[in-house]
Design an enzyme around this catalytic site. Structure first.
Site, PDB file in Angstrom:
ATOM      1  N   VAL A  29      39.824  43.248  40.773  1.00 16.80           N
ATOM      2  CA  VAL A  29      40.247  44.237  41.773  1.00 16.80           C
ATOM      3  C   VAL A  29      41.748  44.437  41.638  1.00 16.80           C
ATOM      4  O   VAL A  29      42.514  43.472  41.612  1.00 16.80           O
ATOM      5  CB  VAL A  29      39.884  43.780  43.211  1.00 16.80           C
ATOM      6  CG1 VAL A  29      40.489  44.723  44.240  1.00 16.80           C
ATOM      7  CG2 VAL A  29      38.369  43.722  43.380  1.00 16.80           C
ATOM      8  N   VAL A  82      37.379  38.540  45.951  1.00 18.12           N
ATOM      9  CA  VAL A  82      38.421  38.929  44.997  1.00 18.12           C
ATOM     10  C   VAL A  82      39.291  40.053  45.591  1.00 18.12           C
ATOM     11  O   VAL A  82      40.520  40.061  45.426  1.00 18.12           O
ATOM     12  CB  VAL A  82      37.754  39.344  43.658  1.00 18.12           C
ATOM     13  CG1 VAL A  82      38.731  40.025  42.741  1.00 18.12           C
ATOM     14  CG2 VAL A  82      37.155  38.128  42.972  1.00 18.12           C
ATOM     15  N   ALA A 125      46.550  41.962  42.369  1.00 15.04           N
ATOM     16  CA  ALA A 125      45.222  42.033  41.744  1.00 15.04           C
ATOM     17  C   ALA A 125      44.596  40.658  41.824  1.00 15.04           C
ATOM     18  O   ALA A 125      45.278  39.671  42.136  1.00 15.04           O
ATOM     19  CB  ALA A 125      45.335  42.468  40.289  1.00 15.04           C
ATOM     20  N   LYS A 126      43.323  40.585  41.585  1.00 16.25           N
ATOM     21  CA  LYS A 126      42.645  39.291  41.448  1.00 16.25           C
ATOM     22  C   LYS A 126      41.385  39.506  40.656  1.00 16.25           C
ATOM     23  O   LYS A 126      40.802  40.602  40.683  1.00 16.25           O
ATOM     24  CB  LYS A 126      42.295  38.718  42.825  1.00 16.25           C
ATOM     25  CG  LYS A 126      42.240  37.210  42.854  1.00 16.25           C
ATOM     26  CD  LYS A 126      43.633  36.621  42.869  1.00 16.25           C
ATOM     27  CE  LYS A 126      43.626  35.114  42.985  1.00 16.25           C
ATOM     28  NZ  LYS A 126      44.998  34.621  43.285  1.00 16.25           N
ATOM     29  N   GLY A 127      40.966  38.469  39.932  1.00 13.50           N
ATOM     30  CA  GLY A 127      39.732  38.552  39.177  1.00 13.50           C
ATOM     31  C   GLY A 127      38.921  37.292  39.371  1.00 13.50           C
ATOM     32  O   GLY A 127      39.445  36.284  39.867  1.00 13.50           O
TER      33      GLY A 127
END
Ligand code: NAD
Length: 422
Positions: free
Chosen positions: A65, A89, A110-112
């Site tokens: 995201v 996320v 962001a994050k994954g």
């Protein structure tokens, strides 16, 4: 708008939205701007088939995201954990946006994540899964687009595989595609220690602020991974006695202080703090309400809740984890002025700050020594700590609201000045 954003529904995402709404009210953000500042810009979901060592094929879900694109590339960790979902996320990506903005970094959040249990995968399987995820993400990442880093369940080796997979695709070494990689591949000195070291620095500043003698302080730390273990050592260097630590399997307690070097050796051999001989067993729930000066949640989200916030017996909560305290727990803590909270987006910002330094060094192919890295890290943390404390005092608002207000306002301004595109 709201109905379409249901794809993110998750307790952590609802929590991040609740925090945002409180801060947007405080900032008197016009209704017309709220959804645009609040919701993630992009989300990618991928199916990741890999060969298991026994020859079978298993498909894992993967997510990324990217919360906002107004200030530069997006930046944030990659998490390997069985419970990872798109909504979790998305929440972590939102928090990254406010954190980067608070610290003055030129990034959106962001994050994954990949829903997998890294402890149940061999090294070879982990490598295949990481490379497959990187390959699926190639259209959506790049040193000027989105840069990943380690988080829960990932480490330097995972970053090295990502950097290699991306570089093979480009046809040349691209170290700036990830941060938190080994120094041998263009990683930064001091990156591995950065988050825990920053926690130590900020706890020391908090003890000054509330007039607590750090050399007489005790600490309890939930989570003994990258962040928790370095935070323990860093606090010990300031003279703090670490009396309890825990991990996913349970915890250990010694009222006279744990031998951290002995504990490190035990963890290296046993992969858990449980069973450490010079301590008594303690549960994660007991650790959180232990009488101590400093409580450091350094594991997962939503650990301090309405159920235990009233029983916490510390003077400082140093939120090394992301999102460890629910908004309901915040309401209880806000009625307890004896507890000083260093909110997550400030407390664990050391990680992304040194990730930023790593990215800058990679882009310039010009590398700094550890002293320079730590000196620059402490300067940025000092400035953010001072700004948050002074806003909290000036407006008589909790530390979390002050930190979020500074972060959210910067993103709001950038979006307002640029227009509707990012
Ligand atoms: P890690 O995987 O190295 O360690 C996580 C630790 O938490 C392990 O000891 C694990 O056993 C423990 N844990 C997992 N589930 C638990 C549970 N249910 N109860 C108790 N303990 C549990 O991860 P990390 O990199 O140290 O990250 C920890 C936290 O810090 C996460 O919230 C992460 O988002 C945050 N964070 C990490 C960084 C970084 O640079 N690595 C930066 C900022 C924030």
């Amino acid at each position: 708008m709201l109905r379409r954003m249901d794809i993110y529904d998750h307790p952590s995402f609802r929590m991040a939205c609740q925090q945002f709404d409180l801060v947007a009210d405080h900032l008197q953000m016009p209704e017309s701007e709220r959804a645009r500042v609040k919701y993630p810009k992009r989300a990618v979901t991928v199916a990741l088939p890999i060969h298991r060592d026994d020859g079978s094929v298993q498909v894992f879900p993967g997510y990324r995201v990217q919360h906002h694109l107004a200030l530069g590339p997006t930046k944030g960790g990659l998490r390997f954990h069985p419970d990872v979902t798109l909504g979790e996320v998305a929440a972590l990506a939102m928090w990254m946006s406010w954190k980067c903005a608070l610290m003055g970094l030129p990034y959106g959040g962001a994050k994954g994540g990949i829903a997998c249990d890294p402890a149940q995968l061999s090294q070879a399987e982990l490598e295949r899964l990481t490379r497959r995820y990187t390959q699926e993400m190639i259209p959506f990442i790049g040193p000027q687009i989105d840069v990943m880093a380690p988080d829960l369940g990932t480490n330097e080796q995972v970053m090295a595989w990502m950097m290699d997979s991306y570089s093979v695709h480009i046809g040349a070494a691209v170290p700036s595609i990830v941060t938190g990689k080994p120094v041998a591949l263009g990683g930064s000195q001091g990156r591995r220690e950065a988050t825990g070291r920053g926690v130590g620095y900020l706890v020391n500043r908090a003890t000054d602020t509330i007039g607590l003698d750090i050399s007489k302080a005790t600490a309890a730390i939930q989570g003994f991974g990258n962040v928790g273990s370095v935070a323990a050592l860093s606090l010990a260097r300031y003279g703090v006695k670490v009396v309890a630590v825990s991990d996913v399997f349970g915890g250990v307690y010694n009222a006279n202080g744990l031998d951290l070097w002995g504990l490190e050796k035990h963890v290296a051999a046993q992969k858990t703090v449980v069973g450490f001989s010079e301590a008594e067993p303690i549960t994660n729930e007991q650790l959180l309400v232990l009488p101590c000066s400093i409580l450091v949640p350094a594991a997962l989200e939503r650990q301090i809740t309405a159920a235990n916030a009233g029983q916490i017996q510390c003077r400082i909560i140093a939120e090394a984890a992301n999102g460890p305290t629910t908004p309901e727990a915040d309401e209880i803590l806000n009625q307890r002025p004896e507890i000083f909270v260093i909110p997550d987006i400030l407390c664990n910002a050391g990680g992304v700050v040194v990730s930023y330094f790593e990215w800058v060094q990679d882009l310039q192919s010009f590398f700094w020594g550890e002293t320079e890295v730590v000196d620059k890290l402490f300067r940025l943390l000092e400035s953010a700590f001072t700004r948050v404390v002074s806003l909290s005092r000036k407006q008589k608002i909790p530390m979390r609201k002050a930190a979020l207000a500074l972060g959210v306002e910067r993103v709001q301004k950038a979006k307002r000045i640029r227009g509707l595109f990012p």
